[in-house]
Design a protein around this motif. Structure first.
Motif, PDB file in Angstrom:
ATOM      1  N   ALA A  16     -35.260 -37.666  13.794  1.00 31.56           N
ATOM      2  CA  ALA A  16     -34.548 -37.982  15.033  1.00 31.56           C
ATOM      3  C   ALA A  16     -33.297 -37.121  15.175  1.00 31.56           C
ATOM      4  O   ALA A  16     -32.460 -37.082  14.272  1.00 31.56           O
ATOM      5  N   GLN A  17     -33.171 -36.457  16.329  1.00 34.48           N
ATOM      6  CA  GLN A  17     -32.009 -35.623  16.607  1.00 34.48           C
ATOM      7  C   GLN A  17     -30.968 -36.331  17.457  1.00 34.48           C
ATOM      8  O   GLN A  17     -29.858 -35.846  17.604  1.00 34.48           O
ATOM      9  N   LYS A  18     -31.325 -37.455  18.013  1.00 36.36           N
ATOM     10  CA  LYS A  18     -30.377 -38.254  18.795  1.00 36.36           C
ATOM     11  C   LYS A  18     -30.755 -39.721  18.658  1.00 36.36           C
ATOM     12  O   LYS A  18     -31.889 -40.057  18.296  1.00 36.36           O
ATOM     13  N   LEU A 110      -8.653 -26.320  14.106  1.00 38.72           N
ATOM     14  CA  LEU A 110      -8.879 -26.244  15.542  1.00 38.72           C
ATOM     15  C   LEU A 110      -9.147 -27.616  16.130  1.00 38.72           C
ATOM     16  O   LEU A 110      -9.768 -28.477  15.486  1.00 38.72           O
ATOM     17  N   ASN A 111      -8.710 -27.820  17.376  1.00 39.81           N
ATOM     18  CA  ASN A 111      -9.031 -29.071  18.059  1.00 39.81           C
ATOM     19  C   ASN A 111     -10.423 -28.956  18.702  1.00 39.81           C
ATOM     20  O   ASN A 111     -11.118 -27.949  18.538  1.00 39.81           O
ATOM     21  N   ARG A 112     -10.820 -29.994  19.457  1.00 39.20           N
ATOM     22  CA  ARG A 112     -12.177 -29.983  20.010  1.00 39.20           C
ATOM     23  C   ARG A 112     -12.342 -29.020  21.188  1.00 39.20           C
ATOM     24  O   ARG A 112     -13.457 -28.812  21.661  1.00 39.20           O
ATOM     25  N   ASP A 113     -11.247 -28.418  21.615  1.00 39.10           N
ATOM     26  CA  ASP A 113     -11.333 -27.329  22.599  1.00 39.10           C
ATOM     27  C   ASP A 113     -11.344 -25.973  21.899  1.00 39.10           C
ATOM     28  O   ASP A 113     -11.249 -24.928  22.554  1.00 39.10           O
ATOM     29  N   LYS A 114     -11.418 -26.007  20.569  1.00 41.61           N
ATOM     30  CA  LYS A 114     -11.444 -24.816  19.707  1.00 41.61           C
ATOM     31  C   LYS A 114     -10.142 -24.021  19.795  1.00 41.61           C
ATOM     32  O   LYS A 114     -10.114 -22.805  19.614  1.00 41.61           O
ATOM     33  N   GLU A 115      -9.058 -24.752  20.104  1.00 42.63           N
ATOM     34  CA  GLU A 115      -7.730 -24.147  20.108  1.00 42.63           C
ATOM     35  C   GLU A 115      -7.006 -24.537  18.824  1.00 42.63           C
ATOM     36  O   GLU A 115      -7.279 -25.594  18.237  1.00 42.63           O
ATOM     37  N   VAL A 116      -6.039 -23.722  18.388  1.00 43.22           N
ATOM     38  CA  VAL A 116      -5.317 -24.003  17.150  1.00 43.22           C
ATOM     39  C   VAL A 116      -4.523 -25.298  17.284  1.00 43.22           C
ATOM     40  O   VAL A 116      -3.738 -25.471  18.235  1.00 43.22           O
ATOM     41  N   GLY A 149     -11.589 -33.985  14.992  1.00 40.56           N
ATOM     42  CA  GLY A 149     -12.851 -34.099  14.281  1.00 40.56           C
ATOM     43  C   GLY A 149     -14.057 -34.503  15.118  1.00 40.56           C
ATOM     44  O   GLY A 149     -13.939 -34.959  16.256  1.00 40.56           O
ATOM     45  N   TYR A 150     -15.210 -34.330  14.514  1.00 34.40           N
ATOM     46  CA  TYR A 150     -16.503 -34.677  15.081  1.00 34.40           C
ATOM     47  C   TYR A 150     -17.206 -35.649  14.129  1.00 34.40           C
ATOM     48  O   TYR A 150     -16.859 -35.745  12.948  1.00 34.40           O
ATOM     49  N   ALA A 151     -18.206 -36.338  14.644  1.00 37.62           N
ATOM     50  CA  ALA A 151     -19.001 -37.210  13.779  1.00 37.62           C
ATOM     51  C   ALA A 151     -19.621 -36.367  12.667  1.00 37.62           C
ATOM     52  O   ALA A 151     -20.184 -35.300  12.931  1.00 37.62           O
ATOM     53  N   PRO A 152     -19.524 -36.824  11.418  1.00 36.97           N
ATOM     54  CA  PRO A 152     -20.051 -36.049  10.290  1.00 36.97           C
ATOM     55  C   PRO A 152     -21.560 -36.246  10.128  1.00 36.97           C
ATOM     56  O   PRO A 152     -22.036 -36.830   9.144  1.00 36.97           O
ATOM     57  N   LEU A 153     -22.296 -35.779  11.124  1.00 42.33           N
ATOM     58  CA  LEU A 153     -23.746 -35.951  11.105  1.00 42.33           C
ATOM     59  C   LEU A 153     -24.359 -35.199   9.922  1.00 42.33           C
ATOM     60  O   LEU A 153     -23.865 -34.146   9.514  1.00 42.33           O
ATOM     61  N   PRO A 154     -25.444 -35.714   9.375  1.00 39.32           N
ATOM     62  CA  PRO A 154     -26.084 -35.040   8.236  1.00 39.32           C
ATOM     63  C   PRO A 154     -26.684 -33.701   8.644  1.00 39.32           C
ATOM     64  O   PRO A 154     -26.904 -33.439   9.845  1.00 39.32           O
ATOM     65  N   PRO A 155     -26.980 -32.848   7.668  1.00 34.32           N
ATOM     66  CA  PRO A 155     -27.418 -31.471   7.960  1.00 34.32           C
ATOM     67  C   PRO A 155     -28.712 -31.380   8.770  1.00 34.32           C
ATOM     68  O   PRO A 155     -28.921 -30.394   9.465  1.00 34.32           O
ATOM     69  N   TYR A 156     -29.549 -32.407   8.686  1.00 30.43           N
ATOM     70  CA  TYR A 156     -30.832 -32.323   9.390  1.00 30.43           C
ATOM     71  C   TYR A 156     -30.708 -32.659  10.882  1.00 30.43           C
ATOM     72  O   TYR A 156     -31.690 -32.593  11.613  1.00 30.43           O
ATOM     73  N   ILE A 157     -29.512 -33.034  11.356  1.00 32.99           N
ATOM     74  CA  ILE A 157     -29.277 -33.226  12.784  1.00 32.99           C
ATOM     75  C   ILE A 157     -28.488 -32.014  13.282  1.00 32.99           C
ATOM     76  O   ILE A 157     -27.378 -31.758  12.822  1.00 32.99           O
ATOM     77  N   SER A 158     -29.078 -31.276  14.195  1.00 35.64           N
ATOM     78  CA  SER A 158     -28.489 -30.009  14.636  1.00 35.64           C
ATOM     79  C   SER A 158     -27.447 -30.236  15.732  1.00 35.64           C
ATOM     80  O   SER A 158     -27.774 -30.759  16.807  1.00 35.64           O
ATOM     81  N   ARG A 159     -26.203 -29.843  15.434  1.00 32.34           N
ATOM     82  CA  ARG A 159     -25.133 -29.895  16.428  1.00 32.34           C
ATOM     83  C   ARG A 159     -24.271 -28.638  16.288  1.00 32.34           C
ATOM     84  O   ARG A 159     -23.129 -28.701  15.805  1.00 32.34           O
ATOM     85  N   GLU A 164     -23.089 -30.603  22.365  1.00 30.65           N
ATOM     86  CA  GLU A 164     -22.714 -30.637  23.781  1.00 30.65           C
ATOM     87  C   GLU A 164     -22.048 -31.947  24.188  1.00 30.65           C
ATOM     88  O   GLU A 164     -21.342 -32.001  25.191  1.00 30.65           O
ATOM     89  N   ASN A 165     -22.287 -33.012  23.420  1.00 27.45           N
ATOM     90  CA  ASN A 165     -21.724 -34.323  23.778  1.00 27.45           C
ATOM     91  C   ASN A 165     -21.154 -34.999  22.527  1.00 27.45           C
ATOM     92  O   ASN A 165     -21.696 -35.999  22.050  1.00 27.45           O
TER      93      ASN A 165
END
Length: 349
Positions: A16-18, A110-116, A149-159, A164-165
């Motif tokens: 499952a990817q989502k 970096l923040n979630r806008d990829k700015e320092v 930060g982002y949710a620390p999804l496991p490696p088998y979920i591609s983000r 994008e969300n």
């Protein structure tokens, strides 16, 4: 036990990817471990299998937004995973693409806008490739990660790049009863529960109790040793309060079943019941549950489908019997169940 006995066939498209559109709309495979019968249901049917007096044990750990992005001052991209605090000001992290990073170098978070967002000092590289870094702030790591930060999804979920969300993942890779921050992976069996389901179970007379086990990144570590007994199990911090222990013991003494939600709750309960009776305790557990281990307190469990060659697959195999688990997994593949963290659930009783 041979590690190869934990292998099974899984088409990649069943990973499952989502998450399901609604938490409780996940499918539920019900395994009666006494006779091996299987029922295909929806998770919203879980109440059909629970009785008055049963005690549902939930892990109330809260997942940190532990994945973050950074870069070197040269512009080279880095990706980090927060593992925990390392002293007063330092973070212990995994850092990808960091082969050229030198101790003493400044990296840019970096923040979630990829700015320092802020600078951090790369202090020391450990033998396992992890790093100690010191961000230039007095704020707690949890507060900083909540901003970058982002949710620390496991490696088998591609983000890629965080996906994008990212807000969807930060919400759905978290149980509705999450309370105590400290996990870097979700107790995924709990992701299927809604407030409505918990309320309806309470009205039915099913008790709930909370334990805490902060799931670590080691939960995804595959077993590479040919013999399962040669695998070094990861450790995780846990806490079982006096109130929770008393509530669970009372349910057991009154004939109720103890139903652990997730392998993390199982690990906590069986660690605390190692002497035969459940007692309040806290610390770090390295309990390795493999076929042949006796269960002292858990009567049933709700769990997701686990990776091949994993310690979690060994745990459910210890509970239900490896033959029955492998038959159930084969059935799940044939019926196109969704696997792993964002996948469907099993009830084993």
């Amino acid at each position: 036990m041979k590690t190869k006995d934990l292998e099974y066939y899984l088409p990649e498209e069943l990973i499952a990817q989502k998450p399901a559109d609604a938490r409780s709309s996940s499918r539920l495979l019900v395994l009666d471990k006494q006779n091996g019968t299987l029922d295909d249901r929806l998770f919203s049917d879980i109440g059909d299998y629970l009785r008055v007096g049963d005690c549902l044990v939930l892990n109330d750990t809260k997942v940190l937004s532990a994945r973050f992005f950074a870069k070197r001052e040269t512009g080279a991209s880095l990706e980090g995973l927060y593992l925990g605090q390392a002293g007063e000001n330092a973070w212990h992290i995994m850092l990808r693409n960091a082969r050229k990073v030198k101790p003493g170098e400044k990296i840019l978070l970096l923040n979630r806008d990829k700015e320092v967002y802020m600078k951090a000092l790369a202090c020391h590289r450990m033998g396992d490739g992890s790093w100690f870094i010191e961000p230039e702030t007095d704020r707690p790591a949890e507060e900083v990660l909540d901003n970058i930060g982002y949710a620390p999804l496991p490696p088998y979920i591609s983000r890629p790049g965080g996906g994008e969300n990212p807000e969807m993942d930060r919400k759905r890779y978290q149980t509705v009863f999450a309370k105590k921050e400290g996990a870097v992976a979700a107790p995924t069996a709990g992701l299927h529960f809604t407030e409505q389901i918990l309320s309806s179970l309470e009205k039915k007379g099913v008790h709930t109790s909370r334990v805490t086990l902060h799931v670590g990144a080691g939960t995804f570590k595959p077993v590479t040793a040919s013999e399962l007994s040669n695998h070094e199990i990861h450790s995780e911090k846990y806490n079982l309060s006096k109130d929770a222990a008393e509530k669970i013991n009372a349910a057991k003494e009154n004939g109720g079943r103890i139903i652990a939600v997730g392998t993390t709750s199982v690990r906590t309960l069986e660690t605390a019941a190692a002497g035969g009776k459940l007692e309040a305790c806290s610390g770090e557990t390295r309990l390795f549950i493999v076929p042949g281990v006796k269960f002292n307190i858990v009567d049933a469990m709700i769990t997701n489908f686990h990776l091949p060659r994993s310690t979690l697959l060994a745990l459910v195999g210890a509970f239900a019997g490896m033959d029955k688990i492998m038959t159930a997994y084969k059935h799940a593949v044939e019926k196109r169940y969704r696997f792993f963290s964002y996948g469907d659930a099993m009830l084993i009783y």
